[in-house]
Design a protein around this motif. Structure first.
Motif, mmCIF file in Angstrom:
data_model
loop_
_atom_site.group_PDB
_atom_site.id
_atom_site.type_symbol
_atom_site.label_atom_id
_atom_site.label_comp_id
_atom_site.label_asym_id
_atom_site.label_seq_id
_atom_site.Cartn_x
_atom_site.Cartn_y
_atom_site.Cartn_z
ATOM 1 N N GLY A 1 -0.492 2.563 0.643
ATOM 2 C CA GLY A 1 -1.309 1.386 0.919
ATOM 3 C C GLY A 1 -0.909 0.702 2.212
ATOM 4 O O GLY A 1 -1.773 0.263 2.995
ATOM 5 N N GLU A 2 0.392 0.625 2.466
ATOM 6 C CA GLU A 2 0.853 -0.017 3.709
ATOM 7 C C GLU A 2 0.442 0.800 4.932
ATOM 8 O O GLU A 2 0.049 0.239 5.962
ATOM 9 C CB GLU A 2 2.368 -0.192 3.666
ATOM 10 N N GLN A 3 0.524 2.150 4.830
ATOM 11 C CA GLN A 3 0.089 3.006 5.935
ATOM 12 C C GLN A 3 -1.409 2.857 6.196
ATOM 13 O O GLN A 3 -1.869 3.044 7.327
ATOM 14 C CB GLN A 3 0.419 4.465 5.624
ATOM 15 N N ALA A 4 -2.165 2.537 5.156
ATOM 16 C CA ALA A 4 -3.613 2.338 5.313
ATOM 17 C C ALA A 4 -3.954 0.965 5.870
ATOM 18 O O ALA A 4 -5.125 0.674 6.111
ATOM 19 C CB ALA A 4 -4.313 2.540 3.968
ATOM 20 N N GLY A 5 -2.929 0.117 6.049
ATOM 21 C CA GLY A 5 -3.151 -1.203 6.638
ATOM 22 C C GLY A 5 -3.253 -2.329 5.634
ATOM 23 O O GLY A 5 -3.601 -3.458 6.017
ATOM 24 N N LEU A 6 -2.947 -2.071 4.377
ATOM 25 C CA LEU A 6 -3.024 -3.110 3.355
ATOM 26 C C LEU A 6 -1.704 -3.871 3.288
ATOM 27 O O LEU A 6 -0.638 -3.326 3.578
ATOM 28 C CB LEU A 6 -3.344 -2.503 1.992
ATOM 29 N N SER A 7 -1.773 -5.123 2.879
ATOM 30 C CA SER A 7 -0.571 -5.942 2.737
ATOM 31 C C SER A 7 -0.056 -5.867 1.301
ATOM 32 O O SER A 7 -0.777 -5.466 0.385
ATOM 33 C CB SER A 7 -0.868 -7.394 3.100
ATOM 34 N N MET A 8 1.219 -6.287 1.111
ATOM 35 C CA MET A 8 1.805 -6.271 -0.223
ATOM 36 C C MET A 8 1.062 -7.210 -1.168
ATOM 37 O O MET A 8 1.017 -6.975 -2.377
ATOM 38 C CB MET A 8 3.280 -6.651 -0.148
ATOM 39 N N THR A 9 0.459 -8.259 -0.627
ATOM 40 C CA THR A 9 -0.301 -9.186 -1.473
ATOM 41 C C THR A 9 -1.557 -8.520 -2.036
ATOM 42 O O THR A 9 -2.114 -8.982 -3.029
ATOM 43 C CB THR A 9 -0.706 -10.436 -0.675
ATOM 44 N N THR A 10 -1.998 -7.438 -1.421
ATOM 45 C CA THR A 10 -3.114 -6.656 -1.951
ATOM 46 C C THR A 10 -2.620 -5.521 -2.833
ATOM 47 O O THR A 10 -3.173 -5.252 -3.899
ATOM 48 C CB THR A 10 -3.961 -6.066 -0.800
ATOM 49 N N ILE A 11 -1.539 -4.852 -2.409
ATOM 50 C CA ILE A 11 -1.063 -3.656 -3.091
ATOM 51 C C ILE A 11 -0.457 -3.976 -4.456
ATOM 52 O O ILE A 11 -0.802 -3.358 -5.471
ATOM 53 C CB ILE A 11 -0.027 -2.922 -2.218
ATOM 54 N N ALA A 12 0.482 -4.936 -4.509
ATOM 55 C CA ALA A 12 1.195 -5.225 -5.751
ATOM 56 C C ALA A 12 0.260 -5.654 -6.886
ATOM 57 O O ALA A 12 0.363 -5.129 -8.003
ATOM 58 C CB ALA A 12 2.272 -6.282 -5.504
ATOM 59 N N PRO A 13 -0.677 -6.594 -6.641
ATOM 60 C CA PRO A 13 -1.603 -6.938 -7.736
ATOM 61 C C PRO A 13 -2.471 -5.762 -8.164
ATOM 62 O O PRO A 13 -2.774 -5.621 -9.349
ATOM 63 C CB PRO A 13 -2.456 -8.071 -7.145
ATOM 64 N N ALA A 14 -2.876 -4.913 -7.208
ATOM 65 C CA ALA A 14 -3.712 -3.761 -7.562
ATOM 66 C C ALA A 14 -2.963 -2.825 -8.510
ATOM 67 O O ALA A 14 -3.530 -2.339 -9.495
ATOM 68 C CB ALA A 14 -4.135 -3.007 -6.300
ATOM 69 N N LEU A 15 -1.690 -2.582 -8.227
ATOM 70 C CA LEU A 15 -0.899 -1.696 -9.083
ATOM 71 C C LEU A 15 -0.647 -2.327 -10.448
ATOM 72 O O LEU A 15 -0.693 -1.641 -11.479
ATOM 73 C CB LEU A 15 0.429 -1.361 -8.403
ATOM 74 N N MET B 1 4.227 -5.204 -10.449
ATOM 75 C CA MET B 1 3.664 -6.406 -9.842
ATOM 76 C C MET B 1 4.760 -7.410 -9.473
ATOM 77 O O MET B 1 4.726 -8.019 -8.397
ATOM 78 C CB MET B 1 2.657 -7.071 -10.788
ATOM 79 N N VAL B 2 5.758 -7.561 -10.336
ATOM 80 C CA VAL B 2 6.760 -8.612 -10.164
ATOM 81 C C VAL B 2 7.962 -8.163 -9.340
ATOM 82 O O VAL B 2 8.481 -8.923 -8.509
ATOM 83 C CB VAL B 2 7.228 -9.122 -11.550
ATOM 84 N N LEU B 3 8.416 -6.914 -9.548
ATOM 85 C CA LEU B 3 9.691 -6.503 -8.957
ATOM 86 C C LEU B 3 9.674 -6.278 -7.440
ATOM 87 O O LEU B 3 10.610 -6.716 -6.751
ATOM 88 C CB LEU B 3 10.193 -5.244 -9.665
#
Length: 399
Positions: free
Chosen positions: A247-261, A168-170
């Protein structure tokens, strides 16, 4: 003139390490310290998406180069884990672990300055060998504890809890400060494990375990459990290493991907906590089979990652069941002998799976073919669930 009456005799000076205050051998504090020790050698796996993404975004490596570096790191760990199988009965594990932790810290420091992909691949391979040896030794020591499933559950709790914080942080920090921050995180973790090491008991090998012969071990169920560990880890890590890019290839942003992980890794603590709570109360077969099947279903759901809520739920489900299932799988391997050799062998299978997953993914992702990768992972998970039926049922019947 020195007052020699206050000087320690030679034998006492040699035993200062032994007289360090120790935690109770089979208490919860010991499980935590052993979990940190076993995690230190392989913590980069728990922040693998951050490392792969950081190598791509921070150092400009290609997707294939980043995947091969990840595989090199973990294949090296597999070699180290295999070496551990042959030394855990005879070597003094505490001094060896001290030296290995210091070596890991040094290699992570060197990694902060490398810019060339092939130099990074070679260095991370050496790092993996040392880390895998550390993890193999730690697994062998864990096998000497009582209620080994609980200790493996604590191991997964530490890995997923701190790994969740890392992923999430790195990743958002890499474009700002550079990829070196990833290796600094690894250095801090290894340093923490090094400071904890003196508080652990010695966990000597029992006389009966020393005298046990390899012919006494039931090889068919052991091989089945080892193969199940390999399949399960390869399927999960193949996708997890590239989950940010997926996630990025699916159209998601890092603000969605990082918290999800991050949240999915933290909720993985729930899975490891359930192992500590259940232990073998409901046997091994039923919880393990259900856990792996849920992992397969959640993995298949990643086909629909364009929907943010599906991406979130799929990763959360995988996070919980990954921690839950692998703790049982490693526990089954460890129960075949208490000297720890089979636990170290299970660790070897785990590293081979973790390394093979990114390698398979790197070969399949020539054109970012994530649907194919997802399908391959699902098939491997179902196969792992079927293979584990035999050893899990055997141990349940023995109980």
């Amino acid at each position: 003139m020195t007052d020699s009456s206050h000087a320690l005799p030679t034998s006492d000076r040699l035993n200062v390490w032994q007289r360090w205050p120790k935690v109770q051998s089979h208490g919860m504090a010991a499980r935590v310290l052993l979990a940190f020790l076993a995690t230190a050698g392989l913590f980069y796996v728990n922040i693998m998406p951050a490392l792969v993404s950081g190598l791509i975004d921070g150092l400009g490596f290609s997707h294939r180069q980043a995947g091969l570096i990840a595989s090199s790191n973990i294949y090296g760990a597999a070699v180290g884990a295999l070496v551990a199988v042959f030394i855990v009965k005879s070597w003094r594990w505490k001094p060896v672990c001290t030296a290995l932790l210091l070596a890991l810290i040094s290699l992570d420091f060197l990694s902060m300055w490398i810019q060339h992909p092939w130099a990074m691949l070679a260095l991370r391979g050496v790092h993996g060998c040392i880390g895998g040896l550390l993890v193999g030794i730690a697994f062998a020591v864990i096998a000497r504890t009582e209620q080994v499933h609980k200790t493996f559950g604590m191991l997964l709790l530490v890995q997923f809890g701190l790994g969740g914080l890392g992923v999430m942080v790195l990743p958002p920090m890499v474009p700002v400060v550079g990829a070196w921050i990833l290796f600094l995180a690894l250095i801090l973790f290894s340093t923490t494990a090094l400071l904890m090491l003196p508080f652990l008991q010695d966990y000597p090998v029992s006389q009966s375990s020393k005298q046990a012969k390899s012919s006494d071990i039931r090889r068919k169920p052991l091989l089945a459990s080892i193969f199940a560990v390999f399949l399960f880890q390869a399927a999960n890590m193949g996708l997890y290493a590239y989950i940010i890019d997926l996630g990025e290839q699916a159209g998601l942003s890092m603000t969605t991907i990082a918290p999800a992980l991050g949240v999915s890794a933290w909720l993985g603590i729930l899975g490891s906590g359930l192992v500590i709570l259940f232990s073998t109360r409901f046997g091994r077969l039923l919880p393990l089979f259900c856990g792996i099947l849920i992992t397969a279903i959640a993995t298949f759901a990643l086909h629909f990652s364009a929907l943010a809520w599906v991406f979130w739920l799929a990763n959360i489900a995988v996070g919980i069941t990954w921690a839950f299932s692998i703790a049982y799988l490693l526990g089954i391997c460890a129960e075949f002998d208490k000297a720890g050799q089979m636990a170290a062998l299970g660790g070897f299978a785990s590293k081979m799976g973790l390394a093979s997953g990114p390698l398979i993914a790197a070969l399949l992702l020539g054109n970012t073919q994530y649907p194919l990768l997802i399908n391959v992972a699902v098939v491997m998970l179902i196969a792992a669930a079927l293979v584990t039926l035999y050893p899990a049922r055997l141990l349940d019947r023995a109980d």
